[in-house]
Design a protein around this motif. Structure first.
Motif, PDB file in Angstrom:
ATOM      1  N   ASP A   1       0.963  -1.157   0.011  1.00 50.32           N
ATOM      2  CA  ASP A   1      -0.126  -0.097   0.142  1.00 50.32           C
ATOM      3  C   ASP A   1       0.984   1.295  -0.086  1.00 50.32           C
ATOM      4  OD1 ASP A   1      -2.341  -1.215   0.047  1.00 50.32           O
ATOM      5  OD2 ASP A   1      -2.814  -1.328   2.120  1.00 50.32           O
ATOM      6  N   ALA A   2       1.994   1.199   0.743  1.00 47.30           N
ATOM      7  CA  ALA A   2       2.799   2.265   0.876  1.00 47.30           C
ATOM      8  C   ALA A   2       3.555   2.691  -0.627  1.00 47.30           C
ATOM      9  CB  ALA A   2       3.994   2.144   1.982  1.00 47.30           C
ATOM     10  N   VAL A   3       3.907   1.789  -1.209  1.00 46.68           N
ATOM     11  CA  VAL A   3       4.512   1.830  -2.476  1.00 46.68           C
ATOM     12  C   VAL A   3       3.446   2.373  -3.522  1.00 46.68           C
ATOM     13  CG1 VAL A   3       5.780   0.688  -4.444  1.00 46.68           C
ATOM     14  CG2 VAL A   3       6.369   0.240  -1.891  1.00 46.68           C
ATOM     15  N   GLN A   4       2.365   1.902  -3.315  1.00 42.77           N
ATOM     16  CA  GLN A   4       1.389   2.274  -4.337  1.00 42.77           C
ATOM     17  C   GLN A   4       1.346   3.655  -4.022  1.00 42.77           C
ATOM     18  OE1 GLN A   4      -2.266  -0.019  -5.700  1.00 42.77           O
ATOM     19  NE2 GLN A   4      -3.434   1.342  -4.523  1.00 42.77           N
ATOM     20  N   ASP A   5       0.952   4.186  -2.766  1.00 41.45           N
ATOM     21  CA  ASP A   5       0.438   5.490  -2.356  1.00 41.45           C
ATOM     22  C   ASP A   5       1.610   6.335  -3.110  1.00 41.45           C
ATOM     23  OD1 ASP A   5      -1.559   4.426  -1.115  1.00 41.45           O
ATOM     24  OD2 ASP A   5      -0.556   4.818   0.829  1.00 41.45           O
ATOM     25  N   ALA A   6       3.083   5.998  -2.769  1.00 43.28           N
ATOM     26  CA  ALA A   6       3.948   6.873  -3.257  1.00 43.28           C
ATOM     27  C   ALA A   6       4.178   6.925  -4.607  1.00 43.28           C
ATOM     28  CB  ALA A   6       5.132   6.280  -2.750  1.00 43.28           C
ATOM     29  N   LEU A   7       3.933   5.916  -5.467  1.00 37.29           N
ATOM     30  CA  LEU A   7       4.010   6.052  -6.754  1.00 37.29           C
ATOM     31  C   LEU A   7       2.755   6.892  -7.423  1.00 37.29           C
ATOM     32  CD1 LEU A   7       5.102   2.380  -8.069  1.00 37.29           C
ATOM     33  CD2 LEU A   7       6.424   4.541  -7.774  1.00 37.29           C
ATOM     34  N   VAL A   8       1.672   6.755  -6.649  1.00 36.94           N
ATOM     35  CA  VAL A   8       0.441   7.438  -7.092  1.00 36.94           C
ATOM     36  C   VAL A   8       0.849   9.084  -6.836  1.00 36.94           C
ATOM     37  CG1 VAL A   8      -1.902   8.260  -6.768  1.00 36.94           C
ATOM     38  CG2 VAL A   8      -1.285   5.815  -7.072  1.00 36.94           C
ATOM     39  N   SER A   9       1.307   9.247  -5.781  1.00 34.89           N
ATOM     40  CA  SER A   9       1.702  10.630  -5.352  1.00 34.89           C
ATOM     41  C   SER A   9       2.942  11.325  -6.584  1.00 34.89           C
ATOM     42  CB  SER A   9       2.368  10.679  -4.181  1.00 34.89           C
ATOM     43  OG  SER A   9       1.529  10.573  -3.194  1.00 34.89           O
ATOM     44  N   ALA A  10       3.864  10.260  -6.868  1.00 33.99           N
ATOM     45  CA  ALA A  10       4.749  10.768  -7.776  1.00 33.99           C
ATOM     46  C   ALA A  10       4.321  10.867  -9.209  1.00 33.99           C
ATOM     47  CB  ALA A  10       6.057   9.544  -8.000  1.00 33.99           C
ATOM     48  N   PHE A  11       3.443  10.121  -9.536  1.00 36.18           N
ATOM     49  CA  PHE A  11       2.693  10.204 -10.687  1.00 36.18           C
ATOM     50  C   PHE A  11       2.115  11.532 -10.718  1.00 36.18           C
ATOM     51  CE2 PHE A  11      -0.734   9.809 -13.733  1.00 36.18           C
ATOM     52  CZ  PHE A  11      -0.211   8.752 -14.833  1.00 36.18           C
ATOM     53  N   ARG A  12       1.499  11.934  -9.992  1.00 33.95           N
ATOM     54  CA  ARG A  12       0.683  13.094  -9.606  1.00 33.95           C
ATOM     55  C   ARG A  12       1.499  14.702  -9.548  1.00 33.95           C
ATOM     56  NH1 ARG A  12      -4.310  10.996  -6.015  1.00 33.95           N
ATOM     57  NH2 ARG A  12      -5.384   9.698  -7.414  1.00 33.95           N
ATOM     58  N   ALA A  13       2.635  14.342  -8.885  1.00 30.41           N
ATOM     59  CA  ALA A  13       3.406  15.464  -8.547  1.00 30.41           C
ATOM     60  C   ALA A  13       4.696  15.369  -9.505  1.00 30.41           C
ATOM     61  CB  ALA A  13       3.945  15.428  -7.235  1.00 30.41           C
ATOM     62  N   ALA A  14       4.810  14.709 -10.652  1.00 28.79           N
ATOM     63  CA  ALA A  14       6.021  14.819 -11.361  1.00 28.79           C
ATOM     64  C   ALA A  14       6.239  16.151 -11.975  1.00 28.79           C
ATOM     65  CB  ALA A  14       5.899  13.773 -12.562  1.00 28.79           C
ATOM     66  N   HIS A  15       5.318  16.894 -12.115  1.00 24.02           N
ATOM     67  CA  HIS A  15       5.395  18.279 -12.504  1.00 24.02           C
ATOM     68  C   HIS A  15       6.356  19.276 -11.487  1.00 24.02           C
ATOM     69  CE1 HIS A  15       1.824  18.814 -10.450  1.00 24.02           C
ATOM     70  NE2 HIS A  15       2.192  20.120 -10.308  1.00 24.02           N
ATOM     71  N   THR A  16       6.209  18.990 -10.123  1.00 27.81           N
ATOM     72  CA  THR A  16       6.952  19.494  -9.337  1.00 27.81           C
ATOM     73  C   THR A  16       8.600  19.312  -9.189  1.00 27.81           C
ATOM     74  OG1 THR A  16       6.577  18.156  -7.523  1.00 27.81           O
ATOM     75  CG2 THR A  16       4.896  19.755  -8.294  1.00 27.81           C
ATOM     76  N   PHE A  17       8.852  18.243  -9.801  1.00 25.65           N
ATOM     77  CA  PHE A  17      10.231  18.038  -9.714  1.00 25.65           C
ATOM     78  C   PHE A  17      11.214  18.928 -10.381  1.00 25.65           C
ATOM     79  CE2 PHE A  17      14.174  15.533 -11.523  1.00 25.65           C
ATOM     80  CZ  PHE A  17      14.599  15.024 -10.374  1.00 25.65           C
ATOM     81  N   ARG A  18      12.174  19.357  -9.628  1.00 28.47           N
ATOM     82  CA  ARG A  18      13.150  20.292 -10.146  1.00 28.47           C
ATOM     83  C   ARG A  18      14.402  20.030 -10.471  1.00 28.47           C
ATOM     84  NH1 ARG A  18       8.828  22.000 -11.363  1.00 28.47           N
ATOM     85  NH2 ARG A  18       7.909  23.709 -10.485  1.00 28.47           N
ATOM     86  N   GLY A  19      14.838  18.798 -10.471  1.00 28.63           N
ATOM     87  CA  GLY A  19      16.125  18.181 -10.745  1.00 28.63           C
ATOM     88  C   GLY A  19      17.109  18.658  -9.566  1.00 28.63           C
ATOM     89  N   GLN A  20      16.765  19.001  -8.492  1.00 27.85           N
ATOM     90  CA  GLN A  20      17.730  19.147  -7.329  1.00 27.85           C
ATOM     91  C   GLN A  20      18.476  18.099  -6.738  1.00 27.85           C
ATOM     92  OE1 GLN A  20      15.471  21.827  -4.753  1.00 27.85           O
ATOM     93  NE2 GLN A  20      15.932  23.729  -6.091  1.00 27.85           N
ATOM     94  N   SER A  21      17.757  16.749  -7.003  1.00 27.54           N
ATOM     95  CA  SER A  21      18.267  15.550  -6.799  1.00 27.54           C
ATOM     96  C   SER A  21      18.144  14.629  -7.769  1.00 27.54           C
ATOM     97  CB  SER A  21      17.767  15.044  -5.215  1.00 27.54           C
ATOM     98  OG  SER A  21      16.264  14.819  -5.512  1.00 27.54           O
ATOM     99  N   ALA A  22      18.666  13.291  -7.639  1.00 30.52           N
ATOM    100  CA  ALA A  22      18.335  12.481  -8.601  1.00 30.52           C
ATOM    101  C   ALA A  22      16.962  11.837  -8.450  1.00 30.52           C
ATOM    102  CB  ALA A  22      19.138  11.217  -8.351  1.00 30.52           C
ATOM    103  N   VAL A  23      16.355  11.512  -9.744  1.00 27.72           N
ATOM    104  CA  VAL A  23      14.798  10.947  -9.698  1.00 27.72           C
ATOM    105  C   VAL A  23      14.681   9.617  -8.666  1.00 27.72           C
ATOM    106  CG1 VAL A  23      13.313  10.080 -11.017  1.00 27.72           C
ATOM    107  CG2 VAL A  23      14.395  11.846 -11.993  1.00 27.72           C
ATOM    108  N   THR A  24      15.831   8.859  -8.674  1.00 32.31           N
ATOM    109  CA  THR A  24      15.658   7.888  -7.661  1.00 32.31           C
ATOM    110  C   THR A  24      15.509   8.166  -6.531  1.00 32.31           C
ATOM    111  OG1 THR A  24      16.519   5.739  -7.238  1.00 32.31           O
ATOM    112  CG2 THR A  24      18.137   7.429  -7.624  1.00 32.31           C
TER     113      THR A  24
END
Length: 234
Positions: A53-76
């Motif tokens: 459930d935690a991994v699913q929650d995290a990936l759903v959040s990442a899916f929706r928040a991808a536009h907020t990624f600014r490249g200040q760290s690695a994607v992983t």
């Protein structure tokens, strides 16, 4: 970017392609990283269903928040941070609603794959089980730090980036966690570290995987909910 180029693209390019509307780019990111996300979640939470459930929650959040990624760290690192936060949220909620001790024996039995249980020497299995039982007794924050540093082999600086805290905080949590583990593990022979892998480094247990959902809500390859499941090695 066409589908044939997905496998050769960097994580950041895949995330950018996803934001731009590519239907399969996020699915490729999930394929690359879900095994290690699952390993971190399972060791942090100690329960297959909660970890899934935690991994699913995290990936759903990442899916929706991808536009907020600014490249200040690695994607992983970004993905691991979201996953660890999802795990800590679930651990805190579980602790607040728990009214009786959990059956650690039954829960820890679920962490061993059938083939591992059958083939691993009994001594190694017992050591591994005792280590996981002791780890499960730590506060969630200390457990997450130890899982990243001692079990997954992250450098302290990278673990700090994942957890979103200063390096000194990671060192402190690890030190306190080890201090709490020590009295619970002093009866084990010196071979514990060799047999259980605590501190052996990143990717110490290859092949941990999150099985696909038996009935995914969206059969599309970029559906982050597809990681929902109960499998995976820890």
């Amino acid at each position: 970017m066409d589908d044939a180029a997905l496998g050769d693209s960097s994580d950041q390019d895949l995330l950018s392609a996803h934001v731009a509307g590519h239907p399969h780019a996020f699915g490729e990111l999930v394929r690359r990283h879900r095994d290690r996300l699952w390993a971190v979640a399972l060791r942090t939470l100690g329960d297959r269903e909660e970890a899934a459930d935690a991994v699913q929650d995290a990936l759903v959040s990442a899916f929706r928040a991808a536009h907020t990624f600014r490249g200040q760290s690695a994607v992983t690192t970004w993905l691991h941070r979201i996953t660890v936060n999802a795990c800590l949220d679930r651990a805190r909620k579980a602790a607040s609603r728990r009214t009786s001790p959990m059956d650690d024996t039954e829960r820890l039995e679920q962490l061993l794959e059938p083939h591992e249980s059958a083939e691993a020497p009994a001594e190694r299995k017992d050591l591994h089980r005792e280590l996981l039982a002791a780890l499960a007794k730590l506060p969630a924050e200390q457990r997450a730090a130890l899982v990243l540093v001692d079990m997954q082999g992250y450098p302290v600086a990278e673990a700090a980036a994942v957890l979103g805290v200063p390096t000194g905080t990671v060192k402190s949590r690890c030190a306190r966690g080890r201090a709490r583990l020590l009295p619970m593990l002093t009866h084990l022979r010196g071979a514990t570290r060799d047999n259980t892998g605590l501190g052996r480094g990143r990717n110490r247990t290859p092949g941990a995987s999150v099985p696909p959902a038996s009935e995914p809500r969206d059969p599309g390859p970029n559906d982050p909910a597809g990681v929902k499941g109960g499998g995976g090695r820890a």
